[in-house]
Enzyme design. Structure first.
Site, mmCIF file in Angstrom:
data_model
loop_
_atom_site.group_PDB
_atom_site.id
_atom_site.type_symbol
_atom_site.label_atom_id
_atom_site.label_comp_id
_atom_site.label_asym_id
_atom_site.label_seq_id
_atom_site.Cartn_x
_atom_site.Cartn_y
_atom_site.Cartn_z
ATOM 1 N N LYS A 1 1.781 3.425 -11.612
ATOM 2 C CA LYS A 1 0.549 2.684 -11.287
ATOM 3 C C LYS A 1 0.101 1.848 -12.503
ATOM 4 C CE LYS A 1 0.067 4.177 -7.018
ATOM 5 N NZ LYS A 1 0.067 3.310 -5.833
ATOM 6 N N ASN B 1 0.808 -1.225 0.000
ATOM 7 C CA ASN B 1 0.000 0.000 0.000
ATOM 8 C C ASN B 1 0.840 1.272 0.000
ATOM 9 O OD1 ASN B 1 -2.416 1.805 0.893
ATOM 10 N ND2 ASN B 1 -0.925 2.010 2.554
ATOM 11 N N TYR C 1 3.732 9.291 -11.653
ATOM 12 C CA TYR C 1 2.828 8.556 -10.756
ATOM 13 C C TYR C 1 1.925 7.628 -11.564
ATOM 14 C CZ TYR C 1 -0.803 7.654 -7.269
ATOM 15 O OH TYR C 1 -1.702 7.040 -6.418
HETATM 16 N N1 LIG Z 1 -5.408 9.226 -1.489
HETATM 17 C C1 LIG Z 1 -5.761 9.017 -2.751
HETATM 18 O O1 LIG Z 1 -6.509 9.815 -3.346
HETATM 19 C C2 LIG Z 1 -5.283 7.781 -3.482
HETATM 20 C C3 LIG Z 1 -5.917 7.466 -4.685
HETATM 21 C C4 LIG Z 1 -5.504 6.325 -5.387
HETATM 22 C C5 LIG Z 1 -4.485 5.548 -4.872
HETATM 23 N N2 LIG Z 1 -3.887 5.886 -3.703
HETATM 24 C C6 LIG Z 1 -2.791 5.024 -3.242
HETATM 25 O O2 LIG Z 1 -3.073 4.574 -1.927
HETATM 26 C C7 LIG Z 1 -1.852 4.264 -1.265
HETATM 27 C C8 LIG Z 1 -1.897 4.846 0.151
HETATM 28 O O3 LIG Z 1 -1.990 6.248 0.042
HETATM 29 P P1 LIG Z 1 -2.815 7.140 1.090
HETATM 30 O O4 LIG Z 1 -3.844 7.871 0.327
HETATM 31 O O5 LIG Z 1 -3.203 6.357 2.266
HETATM 32 O O6 LIG Z 1 -1.673 8.207 1.446
HETATM 33 P P2 LIG Z 1 -1.035 8.662 2.849
HETATM 34 O O7 LIG Z 1 -2.096 8.927 3.849
HETATM 35 O O8 LIG Z 1 -0.081 9.750 2.498
HETATM 36 O O9 LIG Z 1 -0.232 7.355 3.325
HETATM 37 C C9 LIG Z 1 0.879 6.898 2.613
HETATM 38 C C10 LIG Z 1 1.531 5.782 3.394
HETATM 39 O O10 LIG Z 1 2.653 5.309 2.622
HETATM 40 C C11 LIG Z 1 3.787 5.274 3.463
HETATM 41 N N3 LIG Z 1 5.017 5.562 2.731
HETATM 42 C C12 LIG Z 1 5.239 6.537 1.814
HETATM 43 N N4 LIG Z 1 6.512 6.507 1.405
HETATM 44 C C13 LIG Z 1 7.112 5.490 2.069
HETATM 45 C C14 LIG Z 1 8.417 4.945 2.081
HETATM 46 N N5 LIG Z 1 9.399 5.476 1.336
HETATM 47 N N6 LIG Z 1 8.678 3.890 2.879
HETATM 48 C C15 LIG Z 1 7.714 3.355 3.664
HETATM 49 N N7 LIG Z 1 6.457 3.826 3.700
HETATM 50 C C16 LIG Z 1 6.163 4.883 2.925
HETATM 51 C C17 LIG Z 1 3.555 6.356 4.510
HETATM 52 O O11 LIG Z 1 4.294 6.001 5.658
HETATM 53 P P3 LIG Z 1 4.989 7.115 6.628
HETATM 54 O O12 LIG Z 1 3.967 8.214 6.813
HETATM 55 O O13 LIG Z 1 5.246 6.327 7.864
HETATM 56 O O14 LIG Z 1 6.190 7.556 5.922
HETATM 57 C C18 LIG Z 1 2.046 6.244 4.740
HETATM 58 O O15 LIG Z 1 1.762 5.277 5.713
HETATM 59 C C19 LIG Z 1 -0.724 4.805 -2.141
HETATM 60 O O16 LIG Z 1 -0.112 3.743 -2.832
HETATM 61 C C20 LIG Z 1 -1.445 5.717 -3.123
HETATM 62 O O17 LIG Z 1 -0.783 5.787 -4.357
HETATM 63 C C21 LIG Z 1 -4.261 6.984 -2.982
#
Ligand SMILES: NC(=O)c1ccc[n+]([C@@H]2O[C@H](COP(=O)([O-])OP(=O)(O)OC[C@H]3O[C@@H](n4cnc5c(N)ncnc54)[C@H](OP(=O)(O)O)[C@@H]3O)[C@@H](O)[C@H]2O)c1
Length: 269
Positions: free
Chosen positions: A159, A90, A155
């Protein structure tokens, strides 16, 4: 007879969609290994889930862009001596802006995190899963992986790699007992956009991280590969199949184009 609880690994579990998966799986009685970089947040969610649900909740502070991170994660998981029931890839982050102006280091981090690390750790975990004939891998990808998106080009491309690679792998896994799911959320209400420095201008409807995790975990029962979230996700998926690519790209660009275009440097006096 002793019953061993199922065991799930979740990367990026410190916040957002990852923490929603962690909560729901802890509630369902899973033992967990939670991975992230933010010590405070990871400590907080680990303690919270342990006190609420009482199962094993382990944590691993790990920057998944580091070289060797996939092996570190695999070794840590093996040291716990629990067969992995669900592996959730994730962790991820966004980049907005023009490619020419985006930090080289950030682009390399994204390629490591979204492409290399996920491919490598899947390769490490998969043989045991196939040998046991029962496990699942969820990849949190994105609707952004369904077509090219200007101003989010890297990005969307990473994906797209995840969507096509894991869709193919799902077919290879047919009949092995290993389920591969590619979960494609749309705009979800997390810190993701703020971290990427993006202030959305036209969000029509967003999803909650809880909704994403619920739909994704429920879909494991039907063993579907491509999973969209809610009616907006299904509509977007349908649009990517029927609309011309150029039209899709220009529509998407209107959502994500930075407010100021690339401008030449000011004249020096
Ligand atoms: N939010 C959206 O609109 C959306 C839409 C489509 C897909 N997604 C996908 O959903 C997934 C989760 O995103 P989210 O929306 O939950 O974002 P988020 O709240 O910013 O959370 C991102 C998570 O990824 C971890 N992370 C980022 N870089 C990292 C690294 N280098 N090493 C280890 N952990 C890392 C962060 O951990 P730390 O904070 O501990 O660093 C955090 O727990 C992502 O893959 C994103 O592409 C999100």
């Amino acid at each position: 007879m002793s019953h061993t609880p199922p065991f799930a690994i979740i990367t990026g579990a410190s916040r957002g969609i990852g923490s929603a998966y962690a909560r729901q799986l802890a509630e369902q009685g899973y033992n967990l290994l939670l991975v992230g970089r933010d010590h405070k947040r990871l400590d907080r969610i680990t303690a919270d889930l342990q006190s609420k649900y009482g199962g094993m909740v382990e944590k691993e502070y790990l920057d998944l862009t580091d070289s060797g991170a996939a092996q570190t994660l695999y070794a840590r998981a093996m040291s716990l001596n629990h067969p992995v029931s669900i592996l959730i890839h994730n962790a991820g982050f966004g980049l907005y802006g023009t490619f020419a102006e985006t930090s080289h280091a950030k682009i390399m981090d994204m390629l490591h995190l979204h492409v290399l690390q996920i491919t490598e750790s899947t390769r490490l975990f998969l043989p045991d899963m196939v040998a046991r004939g029962q496990a699942a891998i969820i990849i949190v990808s994105s609707l952004a992986g369904l077509f090219p998106i200007p101003y989010m080009a890297e990005y969307a491309a990473t994906k797209t790699y995840l969507n096509t690679f894991f869709e193919a792998l799902a077919q290879e896994m047919d009949g092995t007992g290993v389920t591969i799911q590619v979960c494609c959320p749309g705009f979800t209400d997390t810190d993701f956009h703020k971290t990427a420095g993006y202030r959305p201008r036209h969000v029509l409807c967003s999803q909650s991280p809880h909704q994403v995790a619920t739909v994704s975990l429920n879909a494991l029962k039907s063993r579907r590969t491509m999973v969209m979230i809610g009616w907006q996700g299904h509509l977007a998926y349908w649009m990517t199949r029927v609309l011309p690519r150029r039209l899709l790209m220009s529509l998407a660009a209107r959502f994500v184009k930075p407010p100021s275009p690339l401008s030449p440097p000011p004249p020096t006096t």
